[in-house]
Design a protein around this motif. Sequence first.
Motif, short mmCIF file in Angstrom:
data_model
loop_
_atom_site.label_atom_id
_atom_site.label_comp_id
_atom_site.label_asym_id
_atom_site.label_seq_id
_atom_site.Cartn_x
_atom_site.Cartn_y
_atom_site.Cartn_z
N LYS A 113 11.57 12.40 11.11
CA LYS A 113 11.38 12.19 9.91
C LYS A 113 10.93 10.56 9.82
O LYS A 113 11.21 9.78 10.67
CB LYS A 113 12.73 11.89 8.94
N MET A 114 9.64 10.31 8.97
CA MET A 114 9.05 9.30 8.96
C MET A 114 9.86 8.01 8.33
O MET A 114 10.61 8.28 7.15
CB MET A 114 7.76 9.40 7.97
N SER A 115 9.92 7.14 8.94
CA SER A 115 10.88 5.78 8.58
C SER A 115 10.36 4.66 9.31
O SER A 115 9.83 4.80 10.21
CB SER A 115 12.25 6.16 8.94
N THR B 298 0.82 3.62 6.24
CA THR B 298 0.22 3.65 5.07
C THR B 298 -1.06 4.55 5.09
O THR B 298 -1.61 4.76 6.03
CB THR B 298 -0.02 1.98 4.62
N VAL B 299 -1.29 4.78 3.89
CA VAL B 299 -2.74 5.85 3.52
C VAL B 299 -3.91 4.85 4.09
O VAL B 299 -4.82 5.37 4.69
CB VAL B 299 -2.80 6.07 2.25
N ARG B 300 -3.71 3.49 3.91
CA ARG B 300 -4.73 2.69 4.14
C ARG B 300 -4.93 2.67 5.64
O ARG B 300 -6.06 2.72 6.37
CB ARG B 300 -4.63 1.20 3.58
N TYR C 22 0.83 -1.17 0.04
CA TYR C 22 -0.11 -0.01 0.20
C TYR C 22 0.89 1.14 0.11
O TYR C 22 1.98 1.19 0.60
CB TYR C 22 -0.78 0.09 1.22
N ILE C 23 0.41 2.33 -0.79
CA ILE C 23 1.42 3.53 -0.62
C ILE C 23 1.27 4.07 0.68
O ILE C 23 0.26 4.03 1.54
CB ILE C 23 0.71 4.43 -1.58
#
Length: 467
Positions: A264-266, A274-276, A34-35
């Motif tokens: 920072k996102m990691s 995820t967007v979901r 998923y993005i």
Amino acid sequence: MKIYNTMTRKKEEFIPLEEGKVKMYVCGPTVYNYIHLGNARPFTVFDTLRRYFEYRGYEVTYIQNFTDVDDKIIKRSHEEGITPEEVASKYIKEYFIDCDGLGIKRATVHPQVTDNITNIIEFISDLIEKGYAYESNGDVLFRTRKFDEYGKLSHQNIEELELGARIDIDEKKEDPLDFVLWKAKKEGEPGWQSPWGEGRPGWHIECSVMSRRYLGNTIDIHAGGQDLQFPHHENEIAQSECCNDATFARYWMHNGYINVDGEKMSKSLGNFFTVREISEKYDLGLVRFFLLSTHYRNPVNFSDTILEQAKSGLDRLITAKERAEYTLSNLIEEKAKADEKDMLVQVETYRDKFIEAMNDDLNTADAISAIFELAKFMNTNINENSSKEFVGKCIDMFNELTGVLNIAQGSNEVDDELANKVEEMIAKRAEAKKNKDFVLADKIRDELTAMGIAIEDTRQGVKWKRI
């Protein structure tokens, strides 16, 4: 319109190659999962840029690829016990579900790498013929030093890149800085026949090839996340300009990073979403509004607190629109009154402010501020004594400006069956209040709240919306 060009590190007047037309290429996802929120930002930002160009009368050809063959896809196929093709197909479908939620339009074309293998082989063959690439044990590599301008996008020279790079010794390479265009097939991997044996494309080559196929040798805008500047976009420039003997892209645009609670996102920090996952808690229309509330080149800080603040702001906009629409439905006077003439002129100024902001390097933050000013103007000046012409003009302007950004577009809409039930309950509550049965009235309000419906008693009657 002025655009900040990463190549020149300054704002430049946007002048398209062909009058009235814009050719854009935006790097798409590798479809193995998923993005995530980091993907969502460039997809949302550059969808908005495309929408704005179209609003201003341009014909936009917008290309966004799918990387559907990659090490990550192969790894996922082994984990899920399905073929790489099935993994890619699955997550392309999931991509569209998430992007529909974010209000992102389909690209003019969404090319896939596996549909462009012949074009990729031809492109690589041209690079070999011109001396910019070479075959080595089934791999094909690009001679980085042969392109004198390598590093011009990231503003680094070869010596700086060599010092800063973590270079693994690879006997296949003539030079440690050379990068792969074609990979020889390994056991358990998909592969295609080529002049250099069975194999598959490297990551960087695909965008150069698909951009040329659908947009030509030179394009107006190439865009993506800040993390793609080097090496991905740098390598695209080298490949394309050496193969095509032409400037690859005239304007380069890159959005800033996503931070989560200030970091920072990691995946390693465990703050990776995820967007979901986000959609399970928040409406994705809100996420779009949140992402556009900051200038695209600035970092964005994501947290529950900030998203709740964004929700409050978005609700204010939607409420202003709904109040105006409700008032309009009850008005009698058609033509603008004498004291509304100046206000009709003032309504036009909000479009001017909006365009001024968007023309300044896609400043969606200031554009949204202009919409908030319009919403405040509507709340202050629209009432039961207004004319239909004035209120209609305000609503049309609101819809025009929010439509460009695709925000506040009626996420509170409900189906007819639910709407009829809500209206029936509101009527029963009104009857209970008329009979001074406030216990029953409060009970009905609580029942509506439990159904996800908020009601508001106004001078014009009871208004309601989904919450």
